[in-house]
Design an enzyme around this catalytic site. Structure first.
Site, PDB file in Angstrom:
ATOM      1  N   HIS B 132       0.878  -1.023  -0.370  1.00  0.00           N
ATOM      2  CA  HIS B 132       0.097  -0.175  -0.092  1.00  0.00           C
ATOM      3  C   HIS B 132       0.898   1.576  -0.428  1.00  0.00           C
ATOM      4  O   HIS B 132       2.536   1.618   0.476  1.00  0.00           O
ATOM      5  CB  HIS B 132      -0.832   0.030   1.563  1.00  0.00           C
ATOM      6  CG  HIS B 132      -1.741  -0.987   1.434  1.00  0.00           C
ATOM      7  ND1 HIS B 132      -3.191  -1.096   1.077  1.00  0.00           N
ATOM      8  CD2 HIS B 132      -1.788  -2.512   1.519  1.00  0.00           C
ATOM      9  CE1 HIS B 132      -3.584  -1.960   0.964  1.00  0.00           C
ATOM     10  NE2 HIS B 132      -2.533  -3.215   0.931  1.00  0.00           N
ATOM     11  N   VAL B 255       4.351 -23.514  20.844  1.00  0.00           N
ATOM     12  CA  VAL B 255       4.796 -22.883  21.526  1.00  0.00           C
ATOM     13  C   VAL B 255       3.234 -23.517  23.217  1.00  0.00           C
ATOM     14  O   VAL B 255       2.905 -23.193  22.878  1.00  0.00           O
ATOM     15  CB  VAL B 255       5.720 -21.563  21.899  1.00  0.00           C
ATOM     16  CG1 VAL B 255       5.340 -20.981  23.488  1.00  0.00           C
ATOM     17  CG2 VAL B 255       6.428 -20.759  21.318  1.00  0.00           C
ATOM     18  N   LYS B 333     -11.628   7.033   6.860  1.00  0.00           N
ATOM     19  CA  LYS B 333     -12.475   6.414   8.002  1.00  0.00           C
ATOM     20  C   LYS B 333     -12.378   5.542   8.344  1.00  0.00           C
ATOM     21  O   LYS B 333     -12.187   4.432   7.322  1.00  0.00           O
ATOM     22  CB  LYS B 333     -13.832   7.299   8.327  1.00  0.00           C
ATOM     23  CG  LYS B 333     -13.728   8.659   8.921  1.00  0.00           C
ATOM     24  CD  LYS B 333     -15.025   8.993   9.255  1.00  0.00           C
ATOM     25  CE  LYS B 333     -15.518  10.657   8.440  1.00  0.00           C
ATOM     26  NZ  LYS B 333     -16.775  10.749   7.880  1.00  0.00           N
ATOM     27  N   ARG B 398      -6.917 -11.164   9.536  1.00  0.00           N
ATOM     28  CA  ARG B 398      -6.633  -9.873   9.682  1.00  0.00           C
ATOM     29  C   ARG B 398      -6.275 -10.686  11.855  1.00  0.00           C
ATOM     30  O   ARG B 398      -7.159 -10.421  12.251  1.00  0.00           O
ATOM     31  CB  ARG B 398      -6.841  -8.651   9.460  1.00  0.00           C
ATOM     32  CG  ARG B 398      -6.665  -8.717   8.094  1.00  0.00           C
ATOM     33  CD  ARG B 398      -8.091  -7.644   7.744  1.00  0.00           C
ATOM     34  NE  ARG B 398      -8.662  -7.593   6.125  1.00  0.00           N
ATOM     35  CZ  ARG B 398      -9.074  -8.023   5.297  1.00  0.00           C
ATOM     36  NH1 ARG B 398     -10.239  -8.735   6.341  1.00  0.00           N
ATOM     37  NH2 ARG B 398      -9.621  -7.919   4.428  1.00  0.00           N
ATOM     38  N   ILE B 423      -0.696  -7.067  13.540  1.00  0.00           N
ATOM     39  CA  ILE B 423      -0.148  -6.408  12.255  1.00  0.00           C
ATOM     40  C   ILE B 423      -1.036  -6.892  11.656  1.00  0.00           C
ATOM     41  O   ILE B 423      -1.360  -7.994  11.039  1.00  0.00           O
ATOM     42  CB  ILE B 423       1.083  -6.853  11.679  1.00  0.00           C
ATOM     43  CG1 ILE B 423       2.781  -7.327  12.892  1.00  0.00           C
ATOM     44  CG2 ILE B 423       1.997  -6.551  10.669  1.00  0.00           C
ATOM     45  CD1 ILE B 423       2.753  -5.692  13.170  1.00  0.00           C
ATOM     46  N   CYS B 491       3.552 -28.761 -15.032  1.00  0.00           N
ATOM     47  CA  CYS B 491       2.237 -28.289 -14.348  1.00  0.00           C
ATOM     48  C   CYS B 491       2.260 -26.991 -16.199  1.00  0.00           C
ATOM     49  O   CYS B 491       3.226 -26.503 -16.384  1.00  0.00           O
ATOM     50  CB  CYS B 491       2.566 -26.682 -13.416  1.00  0.00           C
ATOM     51  SG  CYS B 491       1.014 -26.175 -12.818  1.00  0.00           S
ATOM     52  N   CYS B 493      -0.473 -25.773 -17.158  1.00  0.00           N
ATOM     53  CA  CYS B 493      -0.634 -24.341 -17.153  1.00  0.00           C
ATOM     54  C   CYS B 493      -0.262 -23.730 -16.801  1.00  0.00           C
ATOM     55  O   CYS B 493       0.094 -21.841 -17.334  1.00  0.00           O
ATOM     56  CB  CYS B 493      -2.584 -24.255 -16.247  1.00  0.00           C
ATOM     57  SG  CYS B 493      -3.380 -25.689 -16.083  1.00  0.00           S
ATOM     58  N   CYS B 533      -1.224 -31.845 -12.619  1.00  0.00           N
ATOM     59  CA  CYS B 533      -0.069 -31.750 -12.461  1.00  0.00           C
ATOM     60  C   CYS B 533       0.408 -32.603 -10.903  1.00  0.00           C
ATOM     61  O   CYS B 533       1.172 -32.990  -9.846  1.00  0.00           O
ATOM     62  CB  CYS B 533       0.681 -30.789 -12.264  1.00  0.00           C
ATOM     63  SG  CYS B 533       0.392 -29.155 -11.161  1.00  0.00           S
TER      64      CYS B 533
END
Lengths: 422, 591
Positions: B132, B255, B333, B398, B423, B491, B493, B533
């Protein structure tokens, strides 16, 4: 640069092999290009029988059927490059430049006066029929499952559902059952099966595998392996009906939801594609909109019998050889099949200037029809008329017309009209 | 701002109609109680956010909702028992991997662990790959600052790490000409954040850039710094360069707990043994709050904001050149991303993502309603796109906090813990800058306990697997001569050769899953989605690694592609069936 071939054929499946023989027998300098390691195309993994009933009047397995053509190609010493992939094709001043890659030559180019596209087709995927849910292992197209079982000798799942009643799905229902897997059912969103009636009888009914029409998979469940699917009934527009959902436990989903002609090379040459067939638009010689490029087999339109694939390949090969010897003028007239009754007709054009006046038309109907009369007319003149007891979308029909007696010199414009009355 | 627990309690009661108990802990606010639906949990969290507390710890439960346990790796062993490292990075997404790479220039021991079979298995492989420009986040927020810096850094880092990157630009289309009046506002915002290269285009100018888009708009804003890359290739490149510079990566490693003494982490227990790190970096994505909690330093909550993304066939890729969106007017916003149409670095077109709150951190299922809505909203932007061009779709989550900003800091309470958390978007765009900042923080922390020196022979460069399909023919032939497997196309394609797949299996972080191969070399990413494939790719994996075909998985754990040998099943079935034979075309099961 080395000399140009008369005919280059892309694909060594049943269409390409027949095309090579057709072209070679007419004296053309021919070569076949095949991306896989051996010829035969999808027939290599079709170990069931029923191939060649029309051509050889015998029930052959896929490999046996392919072998007859491969043997002849070898006997005639028609060159074939295997494990060779087409990178690019371009046409400059009537000559085709085909860029290829393989392990022994690297990237190299051959030239040709004509080109036959016999690339076959591919299977539609789960996302192309808008199945949602998770993306676990255990979702295969029927062809992939067939490769695992018949070529590699592995069973992909133990308890599966099959979505779609296309022929490979039906064949795989039987195949997996024979190998000890449980096929819970075959689910078809349409109101009628997509596969041939003989496969419904021999692959499902004989093994008591249920077929559920107007049903689809709405959701796949399971993060790593498929754990279950959600099945729902669908309405006449094939939209799931809320409240009919049912969860069916399974560890595999096999998809047989349609085949799409592989036409990326045709598209790169800007060849027009028919929205009905998803293959190139061709004339009665199987020549596409670009002069010198021919299409045949399942790359042209998806056939249900290999015999027709080979037939179209042979025609394309012979016509490509004829084209190289002497270019005919093109005066194209549309073959128009009523939209409401026909899914498609191939060829979509007739070249009135062609010496080939005996025209084979392949068509599929849109819906099941009984006691229907199919007619082909040109400017009011009936060229063909036949009453059919039954017409079904899964069963392709083949008819012949002859335009030898048509007085074409005086014709300005006309259309070959295909109509149906019932 | 004055902290007012009672006031927040009152607000929540007024709006949700439920009694939620608010308390303060380590200058953060803790919410506890029970509500009827997930949207109320989110709303309560939002009402408590940015009200003078460091963060929101949202412990509100939904009546009857049991959240699934985090998925654990299938392995349990002691491979890492007693391991002493200077830095332990938890999480192998773009953030953890970029941090590992930046830290690898120092002469310290680094271990990166991830619970999955590969890097970039969660959000880092489930986003639109967009770098971005940095205009969307509020100026001065970490999301704005790190985005703008990250965007700048990508030119250098993609060149060093040999990852395809293109500044294709992005364009916002608007119906209303009066949006032009907002120009001073947008330009001042851009200036505050340091975003360069913004221009206002009229319809003709815009259509010259993108001739195939709709006619139905009046004005466009063009951002020339917007870039595009493959987020998983970028993550893998960072990870590989770290490994080449001496860092260790341990996959399938989760962990389980942390042991502390006097507010210092002494050891980290994993499914593969106990690790003793001097510093711990929390880059655990959607699980970062749970890692923080294990360290006794949870001051934030991750609420997974899901998005679904659609991919369309490369053959329609040439219709657009950039990122195109028709955002709602109030886009500056709010945090809900509108999504759009993105030309990917590989030539496909990506549509979406949408954004909605839901409670499941590892739920990547898609739904028909969302997919249909995305198509309805964005597909018409390019009239030549059709639903028949769709080849696949996926979903991602996210890692958003209620404060809706990144957390990039050393823990205030645990001596040797560093957070790179929360993040969310624009996380990919910000990653190089976040890594740079975490490197500084880590350097300072480690310098307090050990001598930290530059590595003498740090190599910032990494070579990617050659992409033969994009090479000049002569160069391609030369490579094929050296290794004939580069001439065997597996492959069809995506035109991927056997040699490229073998390279992936011999790379610094070799991953022998079908999806791992797909993300590295694109085998199976095309229009047939591996139909042709997949068995061939598995065969190459089996031959190269010596693995049995049946043990090859799609994406690790229990995602085996195959069930059993045909022969085995045949024998079993034959033994259990004491009557007719099974098998043969005519000798099938008849009743």
């Amino acid at each position: 640069m080395s000399k140009a071939y008369d005919v280059v054929i892309l694909g060594a499946g049943p269409a390409g092999l027949a095309a090579a023989l057709g072209a070679f027998d007419k004296g053309a300098d021919t070569i076949i290009i095949e991306r896989e390691g051996s010829p035969g195309g999808i027939l290599k993994q079709c170990i069931h029988d029923g191939f060649g009933l029309i051509t050889f009047k015998e029930k052959l397995s896929g490999p046996e059927y392919a072998e007859r053509y491969i043997k002849e190609v070898k006997e005639k010493n028609i060159p074939m490059l295997i494990s060779t992939y087409v990178v690019k094709v371009k046409k400059i001043e009537g000559l085709f430049y085909i860029t290829l890659v393989n392990s022994s030559n690297g990237v190299f180019e051959i030239t040709s006066k004509s080109l036959i596209l016999a690339n076959g087709c591919r299977e539609r995927t789960s996302k192309q029929v808008f199945i949602n849910g998770t993306r676990p292992a255990g979702v295969y197209s029927a062809g992939t499952a067939q490769y695992f079982v018949n070529i590699l000798g592995y069973l992909p799942c133990k308890k599966c559902v099959i979505l779609g009643s296309g022929d490979i799905g039906l064949i795989m229902a039987r195949r997996l059952t024979l190998e000890g897997a449980k096929v819970v059912g075959v689910y078809e969103a349409k109101v009628a099966p997509s596969g041939l009636s003989r496969n419904i009888a021999q692959c499902l009914e004989d093994y008591s595998i249920p077929l559920y029409l107007s049903h689809t998979i709405t959701r796949i469940i399971g993060d790593e392996r498929v754990e279950a699917v959600e099945i729902a009934q669908v309405d006449e527009n094939m939209n799931p009906i809320k409240g009919t959902e049912e969860v069916v436990e399974c560890d595999g989903v096999i998809l047989s939801v349609g085949l799409i002609p592989e036409n990326e090379i045709a598209e790169s040459l800007n060849i027009s594609i028919d929205r009905g067939t998803k293959g190139p638009i061709v004339d009665q010689n199987f020549m596409t909109g670009i002069e010198g490029v021919f299409s045949c087999g399942n790359a042209l339109h998806v056939n249900d019998l290999v015999d027709y694939v080979s037939e179209s390949g042979k025609f394309a090969g012979e016509n490509a050889a004829a084209y190289v010897k002497e270019k005919e003028k093109r005066l194209l007239r549309v073959v128009k099949a009523e939209d409401s009754n026909f899914l498609y007709v191939v060829p979509q054009y007739v070249n009135l200037q062609s010496a080939n006046t005996k025209i084979v038309l392949y068509f599929r109907v849109r819906d099941i029809k009984s006691k229907a009369t199919v007619q082909v007319t040109y400017k009011g003149k009936v060229l063909f008329s036949k009453k059919y007891a039954h017409l079904k979308p899964p069963e392709m029909e083949r008819i012949e017309i002859d335009i030898k007696d048509l007085d074409i010199d005086s014709e300005a414009a006309g259309v070959f009209e295909m109509s149906m009355s019932y | 701002m004055n902290r007012n627990l009672k006031g927040i309690e009152r607000d929540i009661r007024k709006i949700i109609g439920k009694e939620i108990c608010c308390s303060e802990w380590h200058s953060s606010i803790v919410l506890e109680g029970e509500v009827n639906q997930w949207s109320e949990v989110i709303l309560a969290g939002k009402l408590a956010a940015n009200k003078g507390y460091k963060g929101v710890i949202n412990k509100i439960k939904v009546k009857g909702l049991v959240l699934p346990q985090i998925k654990r790796p299938a392995i349990e062993d002691k491979a890492l028992e007693g391991k002493i490292v200077d830095v332990l990075i938890i999480g192998g997404g773009i953030i953890g991997s970029s941090i590992a790479r930046e830290l690898s220039k120092w002469d310290i021991s680094i271990m990166l662990i991830d619970k999955e079979e590969d890097l970039a298995m969660h959000t880092s492989s489930r986003n639109d790959g967009m770098v971005h420009p940095g205009i969307e986040a509020k100026p001065g927020s970490k999301r704005a600052v790190f985005n703008v810096r990250g965007n700048e850094l990508y030119s250098k880092v993609t060149e060093e790490l040999d990852v395809p990157f293109e500044r294709c630009g992005s364009n916002w289309l608007f119906d209303k000409r009066w949006v032009k009046l907002a120009k001073p506002f947008i330009m001042s915002r851009a200036k505050k954040s340091g975003v360069k290269g913004i221009s206002f285009l009229n319809k003709d100018e815009m259509r010259r850039l993108e001739p195939n888009i709709i006619d139905d708009f009046q004005l466009a804003i063009h951002f020339e710094t917007t870039g595009i890359l493959s987020p998983y290739k970028m993550t893998i490149a960072y990870g590989e360069n770290a490994v080449e510079n001496g860092a260790e990566v341990s996959l399938n490693t989760i962990v389980l707990s942390m042991e502390k003494e006097e507010e210092k982490i002494i050891s980290v227990t994993t499914n593969r043994g106990k690790i003793y790190p001097k510093a711990v970096i929390n880059a655990a994505g959607v699980f970062a709050d749970e890692i923080a909690n294990m360290a006794g330093d949870q001051f934030f909550t991750i609420h997974p904001r899901k998005g679904q993304i659609i991919f369309i066939d490369k053959k329609k890729g040439q219709l657009i050149n950039s990122v195109i969106a028709k955002p709602p007017i109030n886009l500056v916003k709010g945090n809900t991303k509108g999504g759009g149409i993105v030309k990917t670095i590989d030539g496909n077109v990506l549509i979406g993502p949408d954004a909605y709150e839901q409670p499941f951190k590892e739920d990547y299922s898609t739904s028909r309603d969302n997919i249909d809505a995305i198509l309805r909203r964005h597909l018409p932007l390019v009239p030549k796109f059709s639903p028949a061009d769709v080849i696949t779709y996926c979903a991602g989550n996210r890692a958003a906090t209620y404060e809706e900003d990144f957390i990039i800091e050393r823990s205030e309470y645990v001596y040797n813990l560093i957070h790179a958390a929360g993040i969310q978007s624009p996380g990919l765009a910000s990653a190089p800058a976040i890594a740079e900042e975490i490197e500084k923080i880590t350097y300072k922390l480690l310098s307090e306990v050990i001598q930290v020196n530059r590595k003498e022979h740090w190599n910032p460069r990494r070579k990617s697997i050659p992409d033969l399909s994009k090479m000049a023919f002569e160069e391609r032939s030369k490579l094929i001569k050296q290794n004939p497997d580069y001439g065997v196309i597996i492959c069809r394609c995506e035109e991927v050769s056997k040699g490229e797949i073998e390279d992936a299996l011999r790379s610094p972080i070799p991953v022998s899953t079908v999806d791992g191969i797909k993300r590295r070399v694109r085998a199976g990413m095309g229009r047939c989605q591996g139909g042709f494939c997949m068995p061939l790719v598995m065969d190459v994996i089996a031959k190269e690694t010596g693995k049995n075909m049946k043990t090859i998985t799609k994406k690790g754990r229990f995602s085996n592609i195959l069930n059993s040998d045909v022969q085995e099943e045949y024998k079993k079935a034959a033994n259990s069936c004491d009557c007719q034979g099974i098998g043969g075309e005519d000798g099938g099961i008849h009743e």
